[in-house]
Design an enzyme around this catalytic site. Structure first.
Site, PDB file in Angstrom:
ATOM      1  N   HIS A  37       0.852  -1.310   0.080  1.00 57.26           N
ATOM      2  CA  HIS A  37       0.028   0.042  -0.023  1.00 57.26           C
ATOM      3  C   HIS A  37       0.766   1.358   0.106  1.00 57.26           C
ATOM      4  CE1 HIS A  37      -3.089  -2.780   0.725  1.00 57.26           C
ATOM      5  NE2 HIS A  37      -2.579  -3.093   2.004  1.00 57.26           N
ATOM      6  N   HIS A  39      -6.979  -4.453  -1.401  1.00 57.39           N
ATOM      7  CA  HIS A  39      -6.299  -5.825  -1.451  1.00 57.39           C
ATOM      8  C   HIS A  39      -6.818  -6.568  -2.718  1.00 57.39           C
ATOM      9  CE1 HIS A  39      -6.326  -4.777   2.678  1.00 57.39           C
ATOM     10  NE2 HIS A  39      -5.222  -5.085   2.537  1.00 57.39           N
TER      11      HIS A  39
END
Lengths: 331, 225
Positions: free
Chosen positions: A57, A219
């Protein structure tokens, strides 16, 4: 795999080591815990703000360590929460007399590992509290889910808490700031492609070139629906309506607007989206006080973007204005 | 009755590690259908260390050995699996700290304690399409056999059968907790990777301990997506 990797298992450790190597005066990397911490932290009298989650991320979370932001962060494998041990070390090593605030994005793995680590640290007398960020409007809160996910709104919580901690506020006061920001921030994302975790080596979901995933998770979790791609303005309009319609926003509000790239979308496209976002804000009667266009919370090389709106007031504006510096700097 | 030795427990753990390591990619691929695709790799990161450390681990009692196993998992695995599997092993360890051998009644209590720990840690329960949907009926089956005074071999065969059947049945469920819950109804029709792992592990225990049993589900026979 079109990736700059050596051994895929070394991807996270080498990335973390690179972050520290690029900031030799500011940061320290502890490979045994995948911990990045400020060398000059903890300091007496200042609450430490920490975070940790799966990798993939970036610039969240380790690259958000720096003055006015996080004091330390741990990262797990790609898309997997860091182990309890790493979370515990992060708390222990950054514990000051003023305490530690752990900012957790709402994912079950993150919550379980941090919960165990917080309990262990509290048992040893560390003054530590945690807060759960859940700004993603895509997945409805219901008895069938663990609640909303924490995504790009995370940046604003970190920024405001970092500023509050620098002002010398107490742990409870910094926690109140986190609650306030989280209550006033909303996000939704759209994906145009999947992403490839290096160890997995293949895309984590299939999506055709003319399709988009509306409300995608960071995700690759599916969101509200799969649809055919549309012109950028129409996509932005849907994100804007989802976000604006959900939050405590009304005509006359001052807001911060973030157009966040998910990792595989050029910045030029993000400004195409921002152009529309600015127009929509104007039409809705929101005054944009600050804007953020770039990558803040990504999903590896996923093509896509998210829109975040944060309602501001004098206190929050000051905290967004406060000086800050992060590991992933471009100036 | 005490007919499960510490050596048997060690062999079961070794077999579990072999199963997890051999099926690392398969479990991740299953997770990729409805989750984020890290289940196999996460679990393998812990069991790789268990496999390497097992010969040297403290074997003064079954509980002490399991406690070390739980610590390796908790310290190294992360994700959702670390706290869940680590908590399960830790609760089972707490009941056997003084024991070199156990009977089915002990094993039944260990599994029961592990289930309670996992429920408390993750907030899931029966019907949420997590590994609890395998463990809870397995526990009931063990209890039944413990009361009847069955042999561990018979109990293991039936436990493996329950694991396979529950894995099949749960495909139709929509996950409410655990990693698959992120995707809601889109996970309906796919097996839960944790439940597949439990079924694979028990089937491999059967083979390892000479218990005859022929699996039917392609999840167990083919072990590929």
């Amino acid at each position: 795999m079109r990736k700059f990797v050596n051994n895929p298992n070394d991807f996270v450790p080498e990335m973390m080591a690179g972050v520290a190597a690029a900031n030799p005066n500011l940061l320290e990397h502890q490979p045994e815990f995948q911990l990045i911490k400020r060398k000059d932290r903890p300091v007496a009298g200042k609450v430490s703000v920490v975070q940790g989650s799966g990798s993939g991320h970036e610039p969240a979370h380790a690259m958000a360590v720096g003055p006015g932001m996080l004091d330390g962060a741990v990262q797990g494998a790609v898309f997997a929460a860091p182990p309890v041990d790493a979370c515990y070390e992060c708390i222990k090593q950054l514990a000051s007399d003023a305490g530690v605030l752990v900012l957790i994005n709402n994912y079950q793995g993150d919550r379980m590992n941090w919960d165990m680590a917080v309990e262990m640290a509290q048992a040893e007398g560390v003054n530590v509290k945690s807060f759960i960020i859940d700004d993603d409007v895509a997945v409805k809160d219901s008895s069938y889910t663990i609640g909303r996910r924490g995504v790009a709104g995370n940046f604003f919580v970190i920024k405001a808490c970092g500023a509050a901690a620098d002002l010398g506020k107490s742990l409870d006061e910094v926690l109140e700031v986190a609650k306030k920001v989280n209550g006033q921030v909303r996000t939704m994302g759209v994906a145009l492609s999947s992403c490839i975790p290096p160890v997995k080596g293949t895309p984590i979901f299939d999506i055709a070139v003319d399709e988009m995933e509306v409300g995608v998770g960071i995700h690759g979790e599916p969101g509200r629906r799969r649809d055919k791609t549309k012109p950028a303005n129409e996509i932005l309009d849907e994100m804007f309506e989802a976000v604006s319609g959900d939050g405590p926003f009304s005509k006359g509000d001052r807001v911060a607007v973030m157009v966040n790239g998910l990792g595989g979308t050029p910045i030029s496209e993000l400004y195409v989206l921002y152009n529309r976002a600015a127009r929509r804000c104007e039409e809705a009667g929101y005054t944009i006080v600050r804007n953020y266009v770039g990558e803040y919370c990504t999903s590896l090389e996923m093509a896509g973007a998210s829109l975040t709106l944060l309602k501001l007031d004098d206190e929050l504006e000051k905290m967004l204005d406060a000086p800050a510096e992060v590991a992933a700097r471009i100036f | 009755m005490s007919d499960i030795t510490i050596g048997n427990v060690e062999r079961a753990i070794k077999t579990t590690a072999d199963t997890v390591l051999a099926n690392q990619q398969y479990f991740s691929d299953l997770d990729g259908i409805a989750g984020d695709g890290d289940f196999g790799a996460s679990l393998a990161s812990g069991f790789r260390l268990i496999d390497a450390d097992l010969p040297e681990i403290d074997k003064s009692s079954i509980g002490n050995m399991l406690l070390k196993i739980s610590m390796i998992i908790t310290k190294n695995v992360g994700g959702c699996s670390g706290p869940i599997w680590g908590t399960g092993f830790m609760r089972a360890a707490m009941l056997t700290k003084e024991k070199q051998e156990i009977g089915l009644a002990d094993l039944e209590q260990m599994v029961g304690a592990a289930i309670e720990g996992i429920k408390a840690r993750g907030g899931a329960d029966l019907g949420d399409k997590t590994l609890l949907d395998s463990l809870i009926p397995i526990h009931e089956k063990l209890k039944e056999h413990a009361e009847k005074g069955s042999s561990p071999a018979v109990a293991l065969r039936d436990a493996a059968e329950v694991a396979e059947r529950k894995m099949e049945e749960a495909k139709a469920l929509q996950p409410r907790r655990g990693r698959q819950s992120f995707v809601g109804e889109r996970a309906t029709g796919t097996p839960d990777p944790g439940m597949v792992a439990i079924a694979c592990i028990l089937q491999d225990w059967c083979e390892q301990f000479g218990v005859e049993r022929t699996p039917q589900a392609k999840e167990l026979t083919q072990r590929s997506v």
